[in-house]
Design a protein around this motif. Structure first.
Motif, PDB file in Angstrom:
ATOM      1  N   TYR A  42       0.848  -1.191   0.000  1.00 23.60           N
ATOM      2  CA  TYR A  42       0.000   0.000   0.000  1.00 23.60           C
ATOM      3  C   TYR A  42       0.883   1.241   0.000  1.00 23.60           C
ATOM      4  O   TYR A  42       1.864   1.316   0.741  1.00 23.60           O
ATOM      5  CB  TYR A  42      -0.895   0.047   1.241  1.00 23.60           C
ATOM      6  CG  TYR A  42      -1.842  -1.114   1.378  1.00 23.60           C
ATOM      7  CD1 TYR A  42      -3.121  -1.058   0.859  1.00 23.60           C
ATOM      8  CD2 TYR A  42      -1.445  -2.277   2.033  1.00 23.60           C
ATOM      9  CE1 TYR A  42      -4.003  -2.120   0.983  1.00 23.60           C
ATOM     10  CE2 TYR A  42      -2.307  -3.351   2.169  1.00 23.60           C
ATOM     11  CZ  TYR A  42      -3.582  -3.271   1.645  1.00 23.60           C
ATOM     12  OH  TYR A  42      -4.441  -4.333   1.778  1.00 23.60           O
ATOM     13  N   GLU A  65     -14.902   3.242   4.643  1.00 27.86           N
ATOM     14  CA  GLU A  65     -13.488   3.419   4.974  1.00 27.86           C
ATOM     15  C   GLU A  65     -12.592   2.690   3.986  1.00 27.86           C
ATOM     16  O   GLU A  65     -11.436   3.063   3.793  1.00 27.86           O
ATOM     17  CB  GLU A  65     -13.216   2.921   6.398  1.00 27.86           C
ATOM     18  CG  GLU A  65     -13.880   3.758   7.484  1.00 27.86           C
ATOM     19  CD  GLU A  65     -13.529   3.284   8.875  1.00 27.86           C
ATOM     20  OE1 GLU A  65     -12.848   2.234   9.000  1.00 27.86           O
ATOM     21  OE2 GLU A  65     -13.927   3.943   9.843  1.00 27.86           O
ATOM     22  N   VAL A  66     -13.131   1.641   3.355  1.00 26.24           N
ATOM     23  CA  VAL A  66     -12.377   0.843   2.390  1.00 26.24           C
ATOM     24  C   VAL A  66     -13.185   0.768   1.097  1.00 26.24           C
ATOM     25  O   VAL A  66     -14.389   0.475   1.122  1.00 26.24           O
ATOM     26  CB  VAL A  66     -12.091  -0.576   2.913  1.00 26.24           C
ATOM     27  CG1 VAL A  66     -11.314  -1.385   1.872  1.00 26.24           C
ATOM     28  CG2 VAL A  66     -11.326  -0.520   4.226  1.00 26.24           C
ATOM     29  N   GLU A  83      -7.287  -1.512  -3.887  1.00 24.20           N
ATOM     30  CA  GLU A  83      -7.898  -1.369  -2.561  1.00 24.20           C
ATOM     31  C   GLU A  83      -7.469  -0.040  -1.963  1.00 24.20           C
ATOM     32  O   GLU A  83      -6.270   0.230  -1.840  1.00 24.20           O
ATOM     33  CB  GLU A  83      -7.445  -2.532  -1.671  1.00 24.20           C
ATOM     34  CG  GLU A  83      -8.121  -2.639  -0.330  1.00 24.20           C
ATOM     35  CD  GLU A  83      -7.688  -3.883   0.428  1.00 24.20           C
ATOM     36  OE1 GLU A  83      -7.350  -3.761   1.622  1.00 24.20           O
ATOM     37  OE2 GLU A  83      -7.681  -4.981  -0.180  1.00 24.20           O
ATOM     38  N   HIS A 128      -7.840   2.578   1.317  1.00 20.49           N
ATOM     39  CA  HIS A 128      -8.214   2.780   2.715  1.00 20.49           C
ATOM     40  C   HIS A 128      -8.112   4.270   3.016  1.00 20.49           C
ATOM     41  O   HIS A 128      -7.034   4.860   2.914  1.00 20.49           O
ATOM     42  CB  HIS A 128      -7.269   2.011   3.656  1.00 20.49           C
ATOM     43  CG  HIS A 128      -7.358   0.522   3.522  1.00 20.49           C
ATOM     44  ND1 HIS A 128      -7.897  -0.280   4.498  1.00 20.49           N
ATOM     45  CD2 HIS A 128      -6.988  -0.310   2.518  1.00 20.49           C
ATOM     46  CE1 HIS A 128      -7.848  -1.543   4.121  1.00 20.49           C
ATOM     47  NE2 HIS A 128      -7.296  -1.589   2.903  1.00 20.49           N
TER      48      HIS A 128
END
Length: 289
Positions: A113, A241-242, A260, A262
């Motif tokens: 990430y 939130e995701v 993805e 976050h």
């Protein structure tokens, strides 16, 4: 001189698809001219050149086939997935230096990430007619009540809300017009999306057109998925939130990618985000310059 280039597919979904990026290690002695020549020979949308840094664990320079770019999501994910698999990163936290400063990187299992900044928004409805013409769309093809916005969490992307999957598939980009608008708005590219994904497991399907950087359409753009997640949260009021964002489904040769995102929020305001996914090594090339 010969240079080894690892090709890593970033944002793979169930270990398939993804967006290929070039990764060159030990790039300290390469000049910017040489890096650009290597990226042009590889011919992928972006190549990451990894070298040593005094302010982070690694320095990454990103090049498209025709210029340097400040950030690149899938090349970052590809590079750090490769570094992890080589055993050069042991823990869950590392960092990168780019021409735009230091950014944090987190690793969790096979996932990497990258940190992005809080969003900055810019209205573009005054260019709506030109933007729609560049995509072969009509006003009725947009999601009702959703504005066209340039969103920046590190790079500028134009977020375009499309009403359904059928319309997304029918987009015919005019690369000349997209390039002109991208120059005028200082964009990496256009990022149309739809909420009509056909599955509750994916919040949006997207496409990315960046001909200004010789990226005509690519399968996964982490630096665009971050701005889209912010748009969904702030503009459309989808308070997740995701966000799981899919890209590449509508390409002429489909290569679905899963990104993805976050969000980090404080009192309802986005303070920053992490965008990431998985990387899979596909092949190694040797480039002569």
């Amino acid at each position: 001189m010969t240079v080894d280039v690892q090709i890593v597919n970033a944002f793979t979904e169930a270990k398939t698809g993804g967006n290929p990026a070039g990764v060159v290690l030990n790039a300290d002695d390469l000049t910017s001219v040489q890096k650009l020549a290597i990226a042009a020979q590889i011919g992928l949308s972006e190549t990451a050149f990894v070298s040593s840094s005094k302010i982070a664990d690694f320095k990454l320079d990103f090049f498209t086939p025709n210029r340097q770019i400040a950030h690149c999501g899938h090349a970052t994910i590809g590079a750090f997935s490769y570094l992890r698999q080589l055993g050069l990163i042991q823990g869950s936290y590392t960092s990168k230096e780019t021409i735009d400063g230091r950014r944090e990187i987190r690793l969790k299992g096979e996932q990497a990430y990258m940190e992005q900044l809080a969003p900055v928004y810019r209205h573009t409805n005054y260019l709506e007619t030109a933007i729609l013409r560049a995509l072969g769309l009509q006003k009725s093809d947009l999601l009702p009540g959703a504005p066209l916005e340039v969103v920046n969490t590190g790079n500028n992307f134009l977020i375009i809300p499309v009403k359904d999957a059928k319309t997304m598939a029918a987009i015919i980009p005019n690369m000349t017009e997209i390039t002109e608008l991208s120059e005028a708005l200082d964009l990496i590219g256009f990022y149309p999306f739809t909420l009509d994904t056909g599955t509750a497991k994916r919040i949006a399907d997207t496409r990315m057109f960046g001909p200004r950087y010789q990226i005509y359409e690519e399968a996964g753009t982490g630096m665009a998925a971050g701005p889209l997640a912010c748009y969904l949260y702030d503009v459309l009021g989808i308070k997740h939130e995701v966000f799981l964002i899919r890209q590449g489904k509508f390409m002429s040769k489909p290569s679905p990618s899963l990104i993805e995102v976050h969000l980090s929020t404080q009192n309802g305001a986005i303070e920053g985000l992490l965008a990431g996914g998985k990387g899979k090594i596909s092949q190694q090339l040797t480039i002569e310059i």
